[in-house]
Motif scaffolding. Structure first.
Motif, PDB file in Angstrom:
ATOM      1  N   PRO A 195      48.860  37.740  45.409  1.00 26.72           N
ATOM      2  CA  PRO A 195      47.441  38.294  44.376  1.00 26.72           C
ATOM      3  C   PRO A 195      46.844  37.283  43.608  1.00 26.72           C
ATOM      4  CG  PRO A 195      50.502  37.890  43.782  1.00 26.72           C
ATOM      5  CD  PRO A 195      50.218  37.232  45.310  1.00 26.72           C
ATOM      6  N   MET A 196      46.504  37.630  43.340  1.00 28.38           N
ATOM      7  CA  MET A 196      45.045  36.425  42.214  1.00 28.38           C
ATOM      8  C   MET A 196      44.055  37.780  41.706  1.00 28.38           C
ATOM      9  SD  MET A 196      45.027  33.552  45.069  1.00 28.38           S
ATOM     10  CE  MET A 196      44.740  34.634  46.465  1.00 28.38           C
ATOM     11  N   THR A 197      44.650  37.379  40.378  1.00 25.64           N
ATOM     12  CA  THR A 197      43.350  37.761  39.314  1.00 25.64           C
ATOM     13  C   THR A 197      41.859  37.676  39.623  1.00 25.64           C
ATOM     14  OG1 THR A 197      45.100  37.838  37.937  1.00 25.64           O
ATOM     15  CG2 THR A 197      42.669  38.501  36.604  1.00 25.64           C
ATOM     16  N   ARG A 198      41.541  38.503  39.280  1.00 24.23           N
ATOM     17  CA  ARG A 198      39.966  38.906  39.456  1.00 24.23           C
ATOM     18  C   ARG A 198      39.042  39.333  37.854  1.00 24.23           C
ATOM     19  NH1 ARG A 198      37.721  41.691  43.335  1.00 24.23           N
ATOM     20  NH2 ARG A 198      36.000  40.528  44.282  1.00 24.23           N
ATOM     21  N   ALA A 199      39.488  39.981  37.762  1.00 20.54           N
ATOM     22  CA  ALA A 199      38.884  40.919  36.439  1.00 20.54           C
ATOM     23  C   ALA A 199      37.207  41.247  37.091  1.00 20.54           C
ATOM     24  CB  ALA A 199      38.634  40.180  35.317  1.00 20.54           C
ATOM     25  N   ALA A 200      37.487  41.994  37.834  1.00 17.21           N
ATOM     26  CA  ALA A 200      36.455  42.426  38.724  1.00 17.21           C
ATOM     27  C   ALA A 200      36.072  44.019  38.931  1.00 17.21           C
ATOM     28  CB  ALA A 200      36.071  41.868  40.665  1.00 17.21           C
ATOM     29  N   SER A 201      37.049  45.142  37.330  1.00 14.18           N
ATOM     30  CA  SER A 201      36.997  46.386  37.682  1.00 14.18           C
ATOM     31  C   SER A 201      36.604  46.935  36.360  1.00 14.18           C
ATOM     32  CB  SER A 201      37.600  46.953  37.997  1.00 14.18           C
ATOM     33  OG  SER A 201      38.858  46.282  39.861  1.00 14.18           O
ATOM     34  N   PRO A 202      35.343  46.607  36.464  1.00 16.46           N
ATOM     35  CA  PRO A 202      34.666  47.442  34.732  1.00 16.46           C
ATOM     36  C   PRO A 202      35.041  48.821  34.375  1.00 16.46           C
ATOM     37  CG  PRO A 202      32.699  46.533  36.403  1.00 16.46           C
ATOM     38  CD  PRO A 202      33.920  46.963  36.990  1.00 16.46           C
ATOM     39  N   ASP A 203      35.875  48.741  33.627  1.00 16.75           N
ATOM     40  CA  ASP A 203      36.731  50.517  33.392  1.00 16.75           C
ATOM     41  C   ASP A 203      37.834  50.085  33.323  1.00 16.75           C
ATOM     42  OD1 ASP A 203      34.709  50.259  30.232  1.00 16.75           O
ATOM     43  OD2 ASP A 203      33.686  51.028  31.857  1.00 16.75           O
ATOM     44  N   GLY A 204      38.161  49.061  34.173  1.00 14.81           N
ATOM     45  CA  GLY A 204      39.483  49.214  34.937  1.00 14.81           C
ATOM     46  C   GLY A 204      39.749  49.983  36.698  1.00 14.81           C
ATOM     47  N   ILE A 205      38.589  50.176  36.837  1.00 18.71           N
ATOM     48  CA  ILE A 205      38.213  50.755  37.973  1.00 18.71           C
ATOM     49  C   ILE A 205      37.881  50.505  39.004  1.00 18.71           C
ATOM     50  CG2 ILE A 205      36.858  53.510  39.170  1.00 18.71           C
ATOM     51  CD1 ILE A 205      36.233  54.078  36.176  1.00 18.71           C
ATOM     52  N   PRO A 206      38.831  49.831  40.025  1.00 17.33           N
ATOM     53  CA  PRO A 206      38.017  49.345  41.374  1.00 17.33           C
ATOM     54  C   PRO A 206      37.117  49.437  42.430  1.00 17.33           C
ATOM     55  CG  PRO A 206      39.636  50.739  41.431  1.00 17.33           C
ATOM     56  CD  PRO A 206      39.867  50.456  40.379  1.00 17.33           C
ATOM     57  N   GLY A 207      35.852  49.024  42.369  1.00 20.76           N
ATOM     58  CA  GLY A 207      34.992  49.708  42.910  1.00 20.76           C
ATOM     59  C   GLY A 207      34.677  49.333  44.300  1.00 20.76           C
ATOM     60  N   PRO A 208      32.987  49.459  45.153  1.00 24.13           N
ATOM     61  CA  PRO A 208      33.303  49.024  46.478  1.00 24.13           C
ATOM     62  C   PRO A 208      33.408  47.981  46.625  1.00 24.13           C
ATOM     63  CG  PRO A 208      31.588  51.147  45.981  1.00 24.13           C
ATOM     64  CD  PRO A 208      32.514  50.523  44.530  1.00 24.13           C
ATOM     65  N   ASP A 209      33.204  47.062  45.851  1.00 15.26           N
ATOM     66  CA  ASP A 209      33.428  45.761  46.548  1.00 15.26           C
ATOM     67  C   ASP A 209      34.769  44.845  46.427  1.00 15.26           C
ATOM     68  OD1 ASP A 209      33.030  45.714  43.175  1.00 15.26           O
ATOM     69  OD2 ASP A 209      32.964  44.446  42.644  1.00 15.26           O
ATOM     70  N   VAL A 210      35.334  45.791  45.900  1.00 16.93           N
ATOM     71  CA  VAL A 210      36.863  45.316  45.315  1.00 16.93           C
ATOM     72  C   VAL A 210      37.282  46.119  47.207  1.00 16.93           C
ATOM     73  CG1 VAL A 210      39.253  46.078  44.540  1.00 16.93           C
ATOM     74  CG2 VAL A 210      37.093  45.644  42.983  1.00 16.93           C
ATOM     75  N   ALA A 211      37.061  47.149  47.446  1.00 16.75           N
ATOM     76  CA  ALA A 211      37.715  47.426  48.899  1.00 16.75           C
ATOM     77  C   ALA A 211      37.325  46.483  50.123  1.00 16.75           C
ATOM     78  CB  ALA A 211      36.820  48.541  49.327  1.00 16.75           C
ATOM     79  N   ALA A 212      35.935  46.413  48.654  1.00 14.93           N
ATOM     80  CA  ALA A 212      35.353  45.079  50.717  1.00 14.93           C
ATOM     81  C   ALA A 212      36.044  43.995  50.638  1.00 14.93           C
ATOM     82  CB  ALA A 212      34.361  44.852  50.586  1.00 14.93           C
ATOM     83  N   TYR A 213      36.474  43.181  49.789  1.00  9.99           N
ATOM     84  CA  TYR A 213      36.845  41.730  48.586  1.00  9.99           C
ATOM     85  C   TYR A 213      38.296  41.999  49.811  1.00  9.99           C
ATOM     86  CZ  TYR A 213      39.776  38.465  46.720  1.00  9.99           C
ATOM     87  OH  TYR A 213      41.045  37.785  46.051  1.00  9.99           O
ATOM     88  N   TYR A 214      39.099  43.484  49.604  1.00  9.84           N
ATOM     89  CA  TYR A 214      40.434  43.531  49.839  1.00  9.84           C
ATOM     90  C   TYR A 214      40.461  43.211  51.782  1.00  9.84           C
ATOM     91  CZ  TYR A 214      42.624  43.294  45.845  1.00  9.84           C
ATOM     92  OH  TYR A 214      43.005  42.449  44.814  1.00  9.84           O
ATOM     93  N   ALA A 215      39.921  44.310  52.195  1.00 11.97           N
ATOM     94  CA  ALA A 215      39.660  44.152  53.635  1.00 11.97           C
ATOM     95  C   ALA A 215      39.414  43.220  54.654  1.00 11.97           C
ATOM     96  CB  ALA A 215      38.428  45.872  53.574  1.00 11.97           C
ATOM     97  N   ARG A 216      37.855  42.408  54.027  1.00  8.31           N
ATOM     98  CA  ARG A 216      37.961  41.371  54.682  1.00  8.31           C
ATOM     99  C   ARG A 216      38.530  40.951  54.906  1.00  8.31           C
ATOM    100  NH1 ARG A 216      33.528  41.380  51.509  1.00  8.31           N
ATOM    101  NH2 ARG A 216      33.730  39.888  49.449  1.00  8.31           N
ATOM    102  N   ARG A 217      39.271  40.431  53.787  1.00  3.24           N
ATOM    103  CA  ARG A 217      41.302  39.458  54.460  1.00  3.24           C
ATOM    104  C   ARG A 217      41.765  40.078  55.471  1.00  3.24           C
ATOM    105  NH1 ARG A 217      38.056  37.748  50.325  1.00  3.24           N
ATOM    106  NH2 ARG A 217      37.607  36.165  50.467  1.00  3.24           N
ATOM    107  N   ALA A 218      41.796  41.523  55.318  1.00  5.07           N
ATOM    108  CA  ALA A 218      42.584  42.824  56.622  1.00  5.07           C
ATOM    109  C   ALA A 218      41.885  42.394  57.406  1.00  5.07           C
ATOM    110  CB  ALA A 218      43.092  43.660  55.992  1.00  5.07           C
ATOM    111  N   ALA A 219      40.822  41.981  57.515  1.00  5.16           N
ATOM    112  CA  ALA A 219      40.162  41.624  59.258  1.00  5.16           C
ATOM    113  C   ALA A 219      39.988  40.970  59.574  1.00  5.16           C
ATOM    114  CB  ALA A 219      38.526  42.626  59.022  1.00  5.16           C
ATOM    115  N   GLY A 220      40.513  39.959  58.484  1.00  7.07           N
ATOM    116  CA  GLY A 220      41.088  38.255  59.282  1.00  7.07           C
ATOM    117  C   GLY A 220      42.043  37.944  59.522  1.00  7.07           C
ATOM    118  N   GLY A 221      42.946  39.411  59.507  1.00  3.15           N
ATOM    119  CA  GLY A 221      44.296  39.025  60.266  1.00  3.15           C
ATOM    120  C   GLY A 221      45.724  39.025  59.711  1.00  3.15           C
ATOM    121  N   THR A 222      45.086  38.697  57.626  1.00  8.39           N
ATOM    122  CA  THR A 222      46.172  39.680  56.773  1.00  8.39           C
ATOM    123  C   THR A 222      47.265  40.603  57.291  1.00  8.39           C
ATOM    124  OG1 THR A 222      44.795  37.627  55.436  1.00  8.39           O
ATOM    125  CG2 THR A 222      47.096  39.339  54.795  1.00  8.39           C
TER     126      THR A 222
END
Length: 383
Positions: free
Chosen positions: A40-67
């Motif tokens: 877990p690593m803090t990003r502060a990238a969710s305006p008003d506390g709402i995770p957007g499509p960029d957050v989904a893409a960020y985590y999905a890239r790591r899953a696609a990379g084998g995590t």
């Protein structure tokens, strides 16, 4: 090929033995495809506390990379003083949960699993110009990590409601498709402030002895367990070090570690995540000069354990004068620990910031030194 000790002989590259880390593991309703997690690593990238499509893409890239297991950045529980700033995501409200559902769906589509880290900053939240009256920092004793008065101490009567805020966050996480929850009890945040005697000066049943200091974190675990049912795994992250005290200790011996962990396990923890700055440093060198904190945790509880700390660093990393430089990690050190049964999953941070496909490159033998990047190059790359 087996050697005389019954272990797998390590090739010059370590590749044959590395494949041992690419076996599945099941805990409750969670099955991970290999033994690598994203720390877990803090990003502060969710305006008003709402995770957007960029957050989904960020985590999905790591899953696609084998995590295999993504552990999210800290997510604020639904409590007004849980965290700052409001760009840190939360876990309450229809828009928020819809955002998290998009995140979990994206990770699942890439074959990964994902855990929500439940976070309350406590006194570490600080006081800010845009705070309202409900945002006063709360903590066990109204002091920060340096012992300076800040905010106010939580009353005994407030604690059950606060535990239920963790429970609500956990129930919402399950509804949003998360495969597990991790309770953040490390690094000097709220639950760690209860555990550490330097921030817990209470004279009621929640302060004083180690058993009393562990009481509220255990009540949080019990509330979360009641909210998510018997099968969803609960991970508990704890640490000795604090964000401003690398030499801090919650417990000074293996016996005290067992006293700390036993109530948490009894309350419903399935997996323990001892956070260290270096995964290979002995937990209690006077008692065993080799056994890491992860190894001691495994020995004391028998539960699955997540090791973490400088995994994949190829060069010395120096975050500043505090705590000194961190020497590079090595595959041999990590594999020795795994073969000795010290951990079940290893969490990786900076390496996955620099290279979302780092796990697959480890699997395919494409990293010369298991790290494959300059540690400093990962800083700020929270994409």
């Amino acid at each position: 090929m087996d050697d005389a000790t019954g272990g797998q002989e390590r090739s010059d590259s370590g590749k044959d033995t590395v494949q041992d880390l690419f076996t599945p593991l099941t805990v409750g309703s969670l099955t991970v495809r290999n033994r690598f997690a994203m720390a877990p690593m803090t990003r502060a990238a969710s305006p008003d506390g709402i995770p957007g499509p960029d957050v989904a893409a960020y985590y999905a890239r790591r899953a696609a990379g084998g995590t295999a297991l993504v552990i999210t950045e800290g997510i604020r529980i639904p409590h007004p003083a849980a965290g700052w700033p409001d760009r840190i995501p939360n876990l309450d409200g229809a828009d928020v949960l819809a955002g998290w559902r998009a995140v979990t769906d994206a990770v699942h589509a890439e074959g990964g699993t994902i855990a929500a880290q439940l976070w309350h900053q406590g006194a570490a939240r600080g006081v800010h110009d845009d705070d309202g009256p409900d945002h006063v920092p709360v903590s066990p004793s109204g002091v920060d990590l340096a012992g300076v008065a800040i905010g106010r101490a939580l009353s005994t009567e407030e604690l059950p409601e606060l535990a239920q805020a963790y429970a609500l966050a956990a129930a919402n996480a399950r509804a949003a498709g998360f495969d597990a929850v991790e309770i953040h009890g490390a690094h000097g945040y709220l639950l760690d402030q209860f555990l550490w005697e330097h921030t817990n000066h209470r004279t009621d049943g929640y302060g004083g002895s180690l058993a009393a200091r562990t009481r509220f974190p255990a009540e949080v675990v019990a509330a979360v367990r009641a909210a998510v049912g018997p099968d969803l795994p609960i991970i508990f992250r704890f640490s000795q070090w604090k964000m401003n005290r690398y030499d801090a200790q919650v417990v000074g011996s293996a016996t005290e570690l067992e006293q700390l962990l036993a109530p948490l396990v009894e309350a419903g923890v399935d997996v323990l995540h001892p956070s260290t700055r270096r995964h290979y440093v002995p937990g209690f060198p006077d008692e065993d000069p080799r056994l890491s904190l992860a190894g001691w945790t495994k020995k004391m509880t028998g539960l699955p354990v997540i090791a973490v700390g400088s995994v994949g660093l190829e060069t010395e990393f120096n975050p500043g004068e505090a705590g000194g430089p961190i020497p590079p990690s090595s595959i041999d050190r990590l594999l020795d620990q795994y073969e000795a049964g010290e951990f079940d999953i290893v969490a990786v941070g900076r390496a996955l910031l620099a290279d979302p496909a780092w796990v697959n490159r480890v699997r395919d033998g494409k990293l010369d030194q298991f790290g494959g990047f300059d540690a400093a190059s990962a800083l700020g790359r929270l994409y």
